[in-house]
Design a protein around this motif. Structure first.
Motif, PDB file in Angstrom:
ATOM      1  N   ARG A 177       0.587  -0.871  -0.310  1.00 54.85           N
ATOM      2  CA  ARG A 177      -0.233  -0.122   0.239  1.00 54.85           C
ATOM      3  C   ARG A 177       0.739   1.240   0.025  1.00 54.85           C
ATOM      4  O   ARG A 177       1.666   2.137   1.117  1.00 54.85           O
ATOM      5  N   CYS A 178       0.941   1.803  -1.158  1.00 55.66           N
ATOM      6  CA  CYS A 178       1.332   3.216  -1.109  1.00 55.66           C
ATOM      7  C   CYS A 178       0.701   4.604  -1.095  1.00 55.66           C
ATOM      8  O   CYS A 178       0.080   4.714  -1.260  1.00 55.66           O
ATOM      9  N   THR A 179       1.311   5.596  -0.238  1.00 58.49           N
ATOM     10  CA  THR A 179       0.471   6.307  -0.425  1.00 58.49           C
ATOM     11  C   THR A 179       1.433   7.867  -0.857  1.00 58.49           C
ATOM     12  O   THR A 179       3.108   7.522  -0.376  1.00 58.49           O
ATOM     13  N   ARG A 180       0.992   8.941  -1.334  1.00 56.53           N
ATOM     14  CA  ARG A 180       2.329  10.018  -1.492  1.00 56.53           C
ATOM     15  C   ARG A 180       1.074  11.378  -1.672  1.00 56.53           C
ATOM     16  O   ARG A 180      -0.089  11.359  -2.721  1.00 56.53           O
ATOM     17  N   ALA A 181       0.957  12.297  -0.319  1.00 52.31           N
ATOM     18  CA  ALA A 181       0.042  13.609  -0.961  1.00 52.31           C
ATOM     19  C   ALA A 181      -1.408  13.278  -0.658  1.00 52.31           C
ATOM     20  O   ALA A 181      -2.069  13.897  -2.417  1.00 52.31           O
ATOM     21  N   GLY A 182      -1.806  12.506  -0.421  1.00 57.80           N
ATOM     22  CA  GLY A 182      -3.213  12.642  -0.835  1.00 57.80           C
ATOM     23  C   GLY A 182      -3.395  11.107  -1.533  1.00 57.80           C
ATOM     24  O   GLY A 182      -4.732  10.694  -1.570  1.00 57.80           O
ATOM     25  N   GLU A 183      -2.747  10.475  -2.893  1.00 55.19           N
ATOM     26  CA  GLU A 183      -2.675   9.146  -3.483  1.00 55.19           C
ATOM     27  C   GLU A 183      -2.617   8.193  -2.432  1.00 55.19           C
ATOM     28  O   GLU A 183      -1.520   8.275  -1.769  1.00 55.19           O
ATOM     29  N   GLU A 184      -3.374   7.047  -3.738  1.00 54.14           N
ATOM     30  CA  GLU A 184      -2.965   5.865  -2.878  1.00 54.14           C
ATOM     31  C   GLU A 184      -2.793   4.982  -4.249  1.00 54.14           C
ATOM     32  O   GLU A 184      -3.834   5.403  -4.811  1.00 54.14           O
ATOM     33  N   ARG A 185      -2.104   4.094  -3.514  1.00 55.07           N
ATOM     34  CA  ARG A 185      -1.688   3.645  -5.572  1.00 55.07           C
ATOM     35  C   ARG A 185      -1.544   1.665  -4.569  1.00 55.07           C
ATOM     36  O   ARG A 185      -0.921   1.791  -2.850  1.00 55.07           O
ATOM     37  N   HIS A 186      -1.970   0.749  -4.926  1.00 53.16           N
ATOM     38  CA  HIS A 186      -2.403  -0.309  -5.101  1.00 53.16           C
ATOM     39  C   HIS A 186      -1.594  -1.641  -5.456  1.00 53.16           C
ATOM     40  O   HIS A 186      -0.995  -0.966  -6.760  1.00 53.16           O
ATOM     41  N   VAL A 187       0.044  -1.663  -5.393  1.00 53.70           N
ATOM     42  CA  VAL A 187       0.681  -2.332  -5.533  1.00 53.70           C
ATOM     43  C   VAL A 187       0.871  -3.668  -5.297  1.00 53.70           C
ATOM     44  O   VAL A 187       0.750  -4.610  -4.339  1.00 53.70           O
ATOM     45  N   GLU A 188       0.815  -5.226  -6.463  1.00 51.51           N
ATOM     46  CA  GLU A 188       0.385  -6.550  -6.943  1.00 51.51           C
ATOM     47  C   GLU A 188       1.862  -6.751  -7.497  1.00 51.51           C
ATOM     48  O   GLU A 188       2.508  -6.534  -8.326  1.00 51.51           O
ATOM     49  N   VAL A 189       2.772  -7.697  -6.055  1.00 50.93           N
ATOM     50  CA  VAL A 189       4.570  -7.891  -6.368  1.00 50.93           C
ATOM     51  C   VAL A 189       4.354  -9.796  -6.884  1.00 50.93           C
ATOM     52  O   VAL A 189       3.588 -10.321  -6.116  1.00 50.93           O
ATOM     53  N   LYS A 190       5.262  -9.703  -8.042  1.00 51.07           N
ATOM     54  CA  LYS A 190       5.495 -11.162  -7.988  1.00 51.07           C
ATOM     55  C   LYS A 190       7.062 -10.920  -8.724  1.00 51.07           C
ATOM     56  O   LYS A 190       6.742 -10.629  -8.862  1.00 51.07           O
ATOM     57  N   GLY A 191       7.396 -12.326  -8.155  1.00 49.60           N
ATOM     58  CA  GLY A 191       9.013 -12.583  -8.259  1.00 49.60           C
ATOM     59  C   GLY A 191       8.706 -14.214  -8.552  1.00 49.60           C
ATOM     60  O   GLY A 191       7.935 -14.971  -8.754  1.00 49.60           O
ATOM     61  N   THR A 192       9.757 -14.467  -9.964  1.00 52.71           N
ATOM     62  CA  THR A 192       9.957 -15.848 -10.381  1.00 52.71           C
ATOM     63  C   THR A 192      11.189 -16.186 -10.978  1.00 52.71           C
ATOM     64  O   THR A 192      11.636 -14.816 -11.272  1.00 52.71           O
ATOM     65  N   THR A 193      11.296 -17.372 -10.498  1.00 46.46           N
ATOM     66  CA  THR A 193      12.962 -17.891 -11.517  1.00 46.46           C
ATOM     67  C   THR A 193      12.801 -17.977 -13.243  1.00 46.46           C
ATOM     68  O   THR A 193      14.086 -17.660 -14.035  1.00 46.46           O
ATOM     69  N   GLY A 194      11.974 -17.650 -13.545  1.00 48.11           N
ATOM     70  CA  GLY A 194      12.079 -17.827 -14.959  1.00 48.11           C
ATOM     71  C   GLY A 194      11.289 -16.456 -15.701  1.00 48.11           C
ATOM     72  O   GLY A 194      11.669 -15.538 -15.292  1.00 48.11           O
ATOM     73  N   ALA A 195      11.145 -16.542 -16.801  1.00 47.78           N
ATOM     74  CA  ALA A 195      10.966 -15.648 -17.972  1.00 47.78           C
ATOM     75  C   ALA A 195       9.901 -14.951 -17.634  1.00 47.78           C
ATOM     76  O   ALA A 195       9.652 -15.640 -16.624  1.00 47.78           O
ATOM     77  N   ALA A 196      10.132 -13.347 -18.469  1.00 49.31           N
ATOM     78  CA  ALA A 196       8.647 -12.983 -17.706  1.00 49.31           C
ATOM     79  C   ALA A 196       7.986 -12.586 -19.264  1.00 49.31           C
ATOM     80  O   ALA A 196       8.009 -12.012 -19.867  1.00 49.31           O
ATOM     81  N   THR A 197       7.234 -14.304 -18.992  1.00 46.39           N
ATOM     82  CA  THR A 197       5.730 -14.449 -19.846  1.00 46.39           C
ATOM     83  C   THR A 197       4.953 -14.697 -18.806  1.00 46.39           C
ATOM     84  O   THR A 197       3.499 -14.491 -19.883  1.00 46.39           O
ATOM     85  N   SER A 198       4.241 -14.956 -17.761  1.00 48.88           N
ATOM     86  CA  SER A 198       3.009 -14.855 -17.560  1.00 48.88           C
ATOM     87  C   SER A 198       3.256 -15.368 -15.940  1.00 48.88           C
ATOM     88  O   SER A 198       4.275 -15.394 -15.542  1.00 48.88           O
ATOM     89  N   VAL A 199       2.806 -14.915 -15.614  1.00 49.41           N
ATOM     90  CA  VAL A 199       2.693 -14.948 -13.737  1.00 49.41           C
ATOM     91  C   VAL A 199       0.933 -15.028 -13.363  1.00 49.41           C
ATOM     92  O   VAL A 199       0.147 -15.626 -14.221  1.00 49.41           O
ATOM     93  N   GLU A 200       1.106 -16.209 -11.976  1.00 42.49           N
ATOM     94  CA  GLU A 200      -0.370 -16.693 -11.433  1.00 42.49           C
ATOM     95  C   GLU A 200      -1.094 -15.599 -10.294  1.00 42.49           C
ATOM     96  O   GLU A 200      -0.551 -15.005  -9.574  1.00 42.49           O
ATOM     97  N   LEU A 201      -2.367 -16.052 -10.904  1.00 38.35           N
ATOM     98  CA  LEU A 201      -3.451 -14.643 -10.516  1.00 38.35           C
ATOM     99  C   LEU A 201      -4.003 -15.330  -9.432  1.00 38.35           C
ATOM    100  O   LEU A 201      -4.807 -15.747 -10.038  1.00 38.35           O
ATOM    101  N   THR A 202      -4.911 -15.108  -8.215  1.00 36.84           N
ATOM    102  CA  THR A 202      -5.715 -15.249  -7.984  1.00 36.84           C
ATOM    103  C   THR A 202      -7.546 -14.608  -8.494  1.00 36.84           C
ATOM    104  O   THR A 202      -6.898 -13.160  -8.538  1.00 36.84           O
ATOM    105  N   ILE A 203      -8.357 -15.260  -8.609  1.00 41.75           N
ATOM    106  CA  ILE A 203      -9.645 -14.968  -8.203  1.00 41.75           C
ATOM    107  C   ILE A 203      -9.358 -13.023  -7.507  1.00 41.75           C
ATOM    108  O   ILE A 203     -10.406 -12.296  -8.524  1.00 41.75           O
ATOM    109  N   ASN A 204      -9.137 -13.217  -6.466  1.00 38.03           N
ATOM    110  CA  ASN A 204      -9.873 -11.516  -5.961  1.00 38.03           C
ATOM    111  C   ASN A 204      -8.095 -10.552  -6.454  1.00 38.03           C
ATOM    112  O   ASN A 204      -8.483  -9.808  -6.037  1.00 38.03           O
ATOM    113  N   GLU A 205      -6.975 -11.283  -6.495  1.00 39.59           N
ATOM    114  CA  GLU A 205      -6.326 -10.295  -7.123  1.00 39.59           C
ATOM    115  C   GLU A 205      -7.041  -9.639  -8.514  1.00 39.59           C
ATOM    116  O   GLU A 205      -6.513  -8.167  -8.969  1.00 39.59           O
ATOM    117  N   VAL A 206      -7.322 -10.275  -9.566  1.00 40.63           N
ATOM    118  CA  VAL A 206      -7.749 -10.541 -10.155  1.00 40.63           C
ATOM    119  C   VAL A 206      -8.400  -8.858 -10.134  1.00 40.63           C
ATOM    120  O   VAL A 206      -8.960  -7.874 -10.436  1.00 40.63           O
TER     121      VAL A 206
END
Length: 233
Positions: A143-172
Motif C-alpha cells: 500500500r503506497c501513499t503520497r500527498a493524498g494519493e493511494e496506490r496498491h501494488v501487486e508484486v510477483k517474483g519468479t526465477t523464470g522469464a517474464a512470460t506469465s504470472v499466476e493470479l488469484t481471482i481476488n487479485e484479478v
C-alpha cells in the motif's frame, strides 16, 4: 522400448523425462541456443506445452549428468541415466509423472526468498519515488501513499522469464475495481543461491505495469471450482 533413446532434432516418440534442470538461464549466457530459449518462453505462454526445436543436446546432457558418447551424442542409454531403472527402460513399469503449473516452485523456503526479494525491490522503487510504503501481503502486497494519493501494488517474483504470472481471482477482481489504482510489479529471472542455510536471492529483471487492469484475453483458467450435483434431489 530398448535400452537406448534417440534424441531426434525434429520429432520424438515415446518421450520420457531424462532429468530435471532448475534455474537454467535463458539467453546467450545459458546452455540453450536462441531457438531453444525462444521455445521455452513460448511454452510458458501456452500452459507449459512443449515446443519442438532443433538444437544440439550435448550441453543439456552434460548439465543433467547424463552419460553419452561425445562421438555419438544423439544416442543416450536410458538405463544409465539418473532416475531411471533397467525395468523402466524395458517397459515393465513406466515412471509416474506429476504435472506442475508453469513456474511452480515446490520448495517453500525458496518461494519465500523469491517473494521477499521481489517485494524488497518493489518497495525500494516506490520509496525512491517519494511514496510511503506499507507491506500488507493480503489483499494486495504493498500500500503506497503520497500527498493524498493511494496506490496498491501487486508484486510477483519468479526465477523464470517474464512470460506469465499466476493470479488469484481476488487479485484479478481487486485490479479491476475502479475504486483502486493498482500497479503490477514483476521481477523475473531471479537467481537463488541455495548452497547455504540462508537462501540468497539476487538480480532479476523488472516489468512494471502502472494502472494495471488484467484484460480477459490475457487470462487463462488454471483451476475450476466444481459444484457437486445434489444427489438427494
Amino acid at each position: 522400448m530398448n535400452s537406448t533413446a534417440f534424441l531426434e532434432p525434429l520429432c520424438s516418440f515415446g518421450i520420457e523425462p531424462l532429468a530435471k534442470l532448475d534455474n537454467v538461464p535463458l539467453g546467450p549466457e545459458g546452455p540453450l541456443t536462441e531457438a531453444g530459449s525462444d521455445a521455452i518462453r513460448r511454452s510458458g505462454t501456452d500452459r507449459g506445452m512443449g515446443k519442438l526445436v532443433k538444437m544440439p543436446a550435448q550441453r543439456l546432457l552434460e548439465l543433467a549428468g547424463i552419460p553419452f558418447d561425445p562421438d555419438d551424442p544423439e544416442e543416450v542409454p536410458l538405463d544409465t541415466s539418473p532416475g531411471f531403472t533397467a525395468e523402466q527402460v524395458q517397459g515393465k513399469k513406466k515412471p509416474q509423472r506429476r504435472r506442475r503449473g508453469a513456474g511452480y516452485i515446490s520448495d517453500p523456503k525458496k518461494r519465500k526468498a523469491i517473494e521477499e526479494h521481489a517485494e524488497n525491490l518493489a518497495t525500494d522503487h516506490y520509496v525512491a519515488q517519494g511514496w510511503e510504503v506499507e507491506k500488507l501481503g493480503k489483499p494486495y502486497d504493498l500500500r503506497c501513499t503520497r500527498a493524498g494519493e493511494e496506490r496498491h501494488v501487486e508484486v510477483k517474483g519468479t526465477t523464470g522469464a517474464a512470460t506469465s504470472v499466476e493470479l488469484t481471482i481476488n487479485e484479478v477482481l481487486h485490479a479491476r475495481d475502479k475504486d483502486h489504482n493498482v500497479d503490477l510489479y514483476v521481477v523475473s529471472d531471479i537467481k537463488v543461491d541455495i548452497s547455504t542455510d540462508d537462501y540468497t536471492p539476487s538480480g532479476g529483471t523488472v516489468s512494471h505495469y502502472t494502472d494495471w487492469e488484467p484484460a480477459e484475453e490475457d487470462l487463462r483458467p488454471r483451476k475450476y471450482e466444481y459444484r457437486l450435483p445434489d444427489l438427494t434431489a
